[in-house]
Structure formats: C-alpha cells, structure tokens
Scaffold this motif. Structure first.
Motif, PDB file in Angstrom:
ATOM      1  N   ALA A 118      41.675  36.397  40.941  1.00 30.32           N
ATOM      2  CA  ALA A 118      42.161  36.486  42.331  1.00 30.32           C
ATOM      3  C   ALA A 118      43.282  37.519  42.416  1.00 30.32           C
ATOM      4  CB  ALA A 118      42.627  35.119  42.810  1.00 30.32           C
ATOM      5  N   ALA A 119      44.185  37.510  41.430  1.00 30.68           N
ATOM      6  CA  ALA A 119      45.287  38.487  41.428  1.00 30.68           C
ATOM      7  C   ALA A 119      44.731  39.907  41.284  1.00 30.68           C
ATOM      8  CB  ALA A 119      46.263  38.170  40.296  1.00 30.68           C
ATOM      9  N   ASP A 120      43.751  40.087  40.412  1.00 26.85           N
ATOM     10  CA  ASP A 120      43.152  41.422  40.244  1.00 26.85           C
ATOM     11  C   ASP A 120      42.494  41.885  41.548  1.00 26.85           C
ATOM     12  OD1 ASP A 120      43.917  41.581  37.620  1.00 26.85           O
ATOM     13  OD2 ASP A 120      41.979  40.951  36.794  1.00 26.85           O
ATOM     14  N   ASN A 121      41.858  40.967  42.245  1.00 25.24           N
ATOM     15  CA  ASN A 121      41.250  41.325  43.533  1.00 25.24           C
ATOM     16  C   ASN A 121      42.322  41.802  44.519  1.00 25.24           C
ATOM     17  OD1 ASN A 121      38.480  40.989  43.101  1.00 25.24           O
ATOM     18  ND2 ASN A 121      38.519  38.803  43.583  1.00 25.24           N
ATOM     19  N   ILE A 122      43.456  41.085  44.550  1.00 28.05           N
ATOM     20  CA  ILE A 122      44.551  41.476  45.471  1.00 28.05           C
ATOM     21  C   ILE A 122      45.063  42.875  45.107  1.00 28.05           C
ATOM     22  CG2 ILE A 122      46.983  41.019  46.072  1.00 28.05           C
ATOM     23  CD1 ILE A 122      45.364  38.925  47.381  1.00 28.05           C
ATOM     24  N   ILE A 123      45.305  43.075  43.825  1.00 26.70           N
ATOM     25  CA  ILE A 123      45.893  44.350  43.383  1.00 26.70           C
ATOM     26  C   ILE A 123      44.955  45.513  43.728  1.00 26.70           C
ATOM     27  CG2 ILE A 123      46.624  45.664  41.333  1.00 26.70           C
ATOM     28  CD1 ILE A 123      47.572  42.862  40.199  1.00 26.70           C
ATOM     29  N   ALA A 124      43.664  45.322  43.447  1.00 28.95           N
ATOM     30  CA  ALA A 124      42.689  46.384  43.767  1.00 28.95           C
ATOM     31  C   ALA A 124      42.654  46.625  45.276  1.00 28.95           C
ATOM     32  CB  ALA A 124      41.306  45.991  43.249  1.00 28.95           C
ATOM     33  N   GLY A 125      42.601  45.544  46.039  1.00 29.67           N
ATOM     34  CA  GLY A 125      42.509  45.674  47.499  1.00 29.67           C
ATOM     35  C   GLY A 125      43.705  46.420  48.072  1.00 29.67           C
ATOM     36  N   LEU A 126      44.887  46.128  47.541  1.00 29.73           N
ATOM     37  CA  LEU A 126      46.083  46.793  48.080  1.00 29.73           C
ATOM     38  C   LEU A 126      46.184  48.253  47.642  1.00 29.73           C
ATOM     39  CD1 LEU A 126      48.743  43.935  47.969  1.00 29.73           C
ATOM     40  CD2 LEU A 126      47.506  44.862  49.936  1.00 29.73           C
ATOM     41  N   LYS A 127      45.458  48.588  46.568  1.00 30.89           N
ATOM     42  CA  LYS A 127      45.413  50.014  46.172  1.00 30.89           C
ATOM     43  C   LYS A 127      44.320  50.757  46.939  1.00 30.89           C
ATOM     44  CE  LYS A 127      46.731  49.666  41.289  1.00 30.89           C
ATOM     45  NZ  LYS A 127      46.034  49.442  40.002  1.00 30.89           N
ATOM     46  N   GLY A 128      43.573  50.020  47.754  1.00 31.57           N
ATOM     47  CA  GLY A 128      42.461  50.642  48.486  1.00 31.57           C
ATOM     48  C   GLY A 128      41.217  50.809  47.622  1.00 31.57           C
ATOM     49  N   GLU A 129      41.217  50.105  46.479  1.00 31.62           N
ATOM     50  CA  GLU A 129      40.047  50.198  45.593  1.00 31.62           C
ATOM     51  C   GLU A 129      39.068  49.069  45.893  1.00 31.62           C
ATOM     52  OE1 GLU A 129      41.752  49.917  41.702  1.00 31.62           O
ATOM     53  OE2 GLU A 129      42.768  51.864  41.888  1.00 31.62           O
ATOM     54  N   LYS A 130      37.831  49.225  45.424  1.00 26.55           N
ATOM     55  CA  LYS A 130      36.831  48.156  45.590  1.00 26.55           C
ATOM     56  C   LYS A 130      37.264  46.938  44.764  1.00 26.55           C
ATOM     57  CE  LYS A 130      31.962  47.153  45.300  1.00 26.55           C
ATOM     58  NZ  LYS A 130      30.626  47.570  44.991  1.00 26.55           N
ATOM     59  N   LEU A 131      37.167  45.752  45.342  1.00 25.90           N
ATOM     60  CA  LEU A 131      37.566  44.555  44.589  1.00 25.90           C
ATOM     61  C   LEU A 131      36.616  44.349  43.409  1.00 25.90           C
ATOM     62  CD1 LEU A 131      38.240  41.889  47.392  1.00 25.90           C
ATOM     63  CD2 LEU A 131      39.502  43.981  46.852  1.00 25.90           C
ATOM     64  N   PRO A 132      37.139  43.917  42.256  1.00 28.06           N
ATOM     65  CA  PRO A 132      36.249  43.647  41.112  1.00 28.06           C
ATOM     66  C   PRO A 132      35.180  42.596  41.447  1.00 28.06           C
ATOM     67  CG  PRO A 132      38.574  43.535  40.449  1.00 28.06           C
ATOM     68  CD  PRO A 132      38.554  43.750  41.931  1.00 28.06           C
ATOM     69  N   HIS A 133      35.528  41.622  42.286  1.00 23.40           N
ATOM     70  CA  HIS A 133      34.556  40.594  42.696  1.00 23.40           C
ATOM     71  C   HIS A 133      34.634  40.449  44.211  1.00 23.40           C
ATOM     72  CE1 HIS A 133      33.685  39.465  38.595  1.00 23.40           C
ATOM     73  NE2 HIS A 133      34.989  39.549  38.363  1.00 23.40           N
ATOM     74  N   VAL A 134      33.730  41.117  44.899  1.00 24.50           N
ATOM     75  CA  VAL A 134      33.799  41.146  46.363  1.00 24.50           C
ATOM     76  C   VAL A 134      32.571  40.447  46.938  1.00 24.50           C
ATOM     77  CG1 VAL A 134      32.740  43.465  46.491  1.00 24.50           C
ATOM     78  CG2 VAL A 134      34.235  42.674  48.348  1.00 24.50           C
ATOM     79  N   VAL A 135      32.779  39.652  47.972  1.00 25.26           N
ATOM     80  CA  VAL A 135      31.629  38.934  48.550  1.00 25.26           C
ATOM     81  C   VAL A 135      31.045  39.683  49.758  1.00 25.26           C
ATOM     82  CG1 VAL A 135      32.376  36.687  47.730  1.00 25.26           C
ATOM     83  CG2 VAL A 135      33.005  37.395  50.027  1.00 25.26           C
TER      84      VAL A 135
END
Ligand code: DGY
Length: 323
Positions: free
Chosen positions: A300-317
């Motif tokens: 969940a933390a990795d998803n937040i970090i990626a999202g805030l960098k404007g990157e694709k989330l590692p696990h996106v629904v």
C-alpha cells in the motif's frame, strides 16, 4: 506532500512513506471514520491510504484532488471504481501477499467445522465435557472428499493445494473463466455452478464481491447442496444470504458452515449462527498474520509513493486510467 491513513498500520509502512518525504497523518481512534470525517481529513491530503472505509461516489466527488488512493486490502468492493476512474484517480490494492494466510484461514474453518471444534471448546468452558461416548461428538471425515471452489484464483488455488496435500481431496471449481494452470497442477475439474453445488463435500468461496456474486449462495443454492456439505466463506459476507444460510443449517439442508466474513460485520453476538454446534465463525481475520499484514502495508505504501510521483501504481485496479 500529505498522506491520510485511516487505521493504525504496521510501522514499516509508515516508515516507508516518511522516508519518501511524505507527511503522514494516521486516524488512531478504534472506530470507523464517518463520511464527513473522511472528507474533512482528506481535504488537504494528496493521497489516501485506506483500510476498511467505504469510498463511494459522494466521497470521491468531494475529494477529487486526491492523486492516489491505496487500499490495505486485495478486495476493492467498497470502492466506487467507476467514479475513481472517471476522475482519473488511480486505486491500488494488495494482491498475492495474502493468499497463503487467507487460504490457511479457509482450511482452518473447514477442519474446525468438520469436527464442531468451536462448539466443543464452548462445551468445555460450560463444564459439559461429560464422559466418553463412542457415538457422541462425531464429525465429518475429509479424506478423499470433494472440494468445490467458487472462484479459483490465487487464494482458491492455495486452499486447493492444502486440501490435496492434506486429504487427497478431489478438486472441482466454478469460475467466470477456466483456470488451466490449476487444472494441470491439481487435476482440478471445471464444473457448472449447479454441479459445484451438487458435488461438493466442502464448498469454499474465494471470489470477489460483485453484483454477479452478491447473494449467490441463497436458499435455492443451499437446497442443491449435499446434506453432509460444509460451506466455507472467507471472501465477503454478502456473497451468501445469511438468513438463508441460517435456515438451511436449521433445516439440516447442509451439514455446517465456517465463516470468516459475515453481513453485517461485526456480527451481532446474538446471531443464531453463533449458537450452532456445526458453525465456526471468525472475525474477518483471513489475512491477519504479522508477516502478511506487514507485506500488505508495504505494498500500500509503495502504491502511494508511486502515485504521488505520477508513476503507474505497482498494483492498480483501474489501469485504464493510464491509457
Ligand atoms: C482483503 O484484503 O480484501 C481482506 O479481506 C481484508 O479486507
């Protein structure tokens, strides 16, 4: 940038967020936030890390500035994904890491129900151990029986592996689409929903909650099951109709039920299912091991970090927002 977190999460995940330079606010009260509180706390947040909260259209429209929503769960039935997608908010979940622990819980409930284990424990507490009776306290034998899986994905596959390994159970399953890997690995057989009901000695639910699966296990379904069958649900409580399940058990249409999920949650202590010898209920602890919860929180933390960098989330629904 700021992240609002709706529950106390494992420290490792918070450390990851802080190490990424994010300012984290955690909701620490032991109750769900109201919708108004959620909106107010997200007002000046850039990201939301949510566990156990409803994320509906009203919330999303009031919080459309959010750059990412990360869920601390694999299930996302409590999120209005269509609205999030329309607003271009990526939503992340935590697949894979909880398959083993959730399958363990399904296996535990199957076995405990087959031997009336929770009720037997309660009898000891009540001073009702009594004396040894060869014809009393008899359970159901699992060896060589048939496991029916409704929703053979990652978690269902792990449950099936345990049942083959421990009891040489025959595996049948019903899915929207066939799982050929499981067919090869476990000699699993694809059957219709009706065949699944009619042939399963243990029927274990591992599907997501969707409009199609909601209330799927109702009186009509229970009537088609074997009188000796055990129903196990570790997915979502709304996939079975609880009143119908109670009636099916009272009328002995099926033998027993093991539930990690109920509708509503928490279950009322007065619920008649809790008084039944052949029912084992757990408080939605499918993924509740230290290792699994840490792994979920890190994803969940990795998803937040990626999202805030404007990157694709590692696990996106809702990956369609990137196209
Ligand atoms: C999940 O991850 O979906 C679990 O059921 C926890 O809600």
């Amino acid at each position: 940038m700021k992240v609002f977190v709706t529950r106390i999460l494992p420290a490792a995940a918070i450390a990851l967020l802080e190490a990424a330079g994010l300012e984290v606010t955690q909701w620490t009260e032991k109750r769900k936030l109201t919708q108004e509180e959620m909106i107010a706390h997200c007002k000046d947040a850039d990201a939301l890390l949510s566990a156990g909260q409803l994320i509906n259209k009203e919330f999303l429209l009031a919080s459309k500035h959010l750059k990412v929503i990360a869920l601390h769960s694999v299930g996302y039935d409590n999120v209005d994904i269509d609205t999030a997608t329309a607003l271009k908010i990526p939503v992340g979940n935590t697949p894979g890491v909880l398959s083993d622990s959730t399958a363990d819980t399904a296996f535990l409930l199957m076995l405990a129900t087959s031997r009336n284990a929770f009720y037997m424990h309660q009898r000891i507490l009540n001073g009702e151990w009594g004396f040894f009776e060869p014809t009393a306290n008899l359970g159901i034998e699992l060896h060589g029986s048939t496991l029916g899986i409704y929703g053979l994905g990652k978690i269902g596959l792990e449950m099936a592996k345990r049942c083959v390994g421990a009891y040489h159970m025959k595996i049948i399953y019903h899915n929207r689409s066939r799982n050929e890997d499981a067919e090869k690995e476990l000699n699993a057989t694809y059957v219709s929903f009706e065949e699944l009901l009619q042939q399963s000695d243990v029927l274990s639910v591992h599907t997501a909650l969707t409009p199609e699966t909601e209330g799927k296990f109702n009186m009509d379904a229970f009537k088609q099951m074997k009188e000796t069958a055990i129903f196990v649900n570790t997915a979502r409580g709304s996939i079975h109709n609880e009143a119908d399940l109670t009636e099916a058990l009272e009328q002995k249409l099926i033998w027993g039920a093991g539930l990690d999920v109920t509708n509503p949650e928490p279950m009322s202590p007065q619920n008649p299912l809790l008084k039944m010898a052949n029912v084992c209920v757990l408080p939605h602890i499918g993924s509740a091991t230290v290792g699994t919860r840490n792994a979920m929180a890190r994803i969940a933390a990795d998803n937040i970090i990626a999202g805030l960098k404007g990157e694709k989330l590692p696990h996106v629904v809702n990956p369609e927002i990137y196209s």
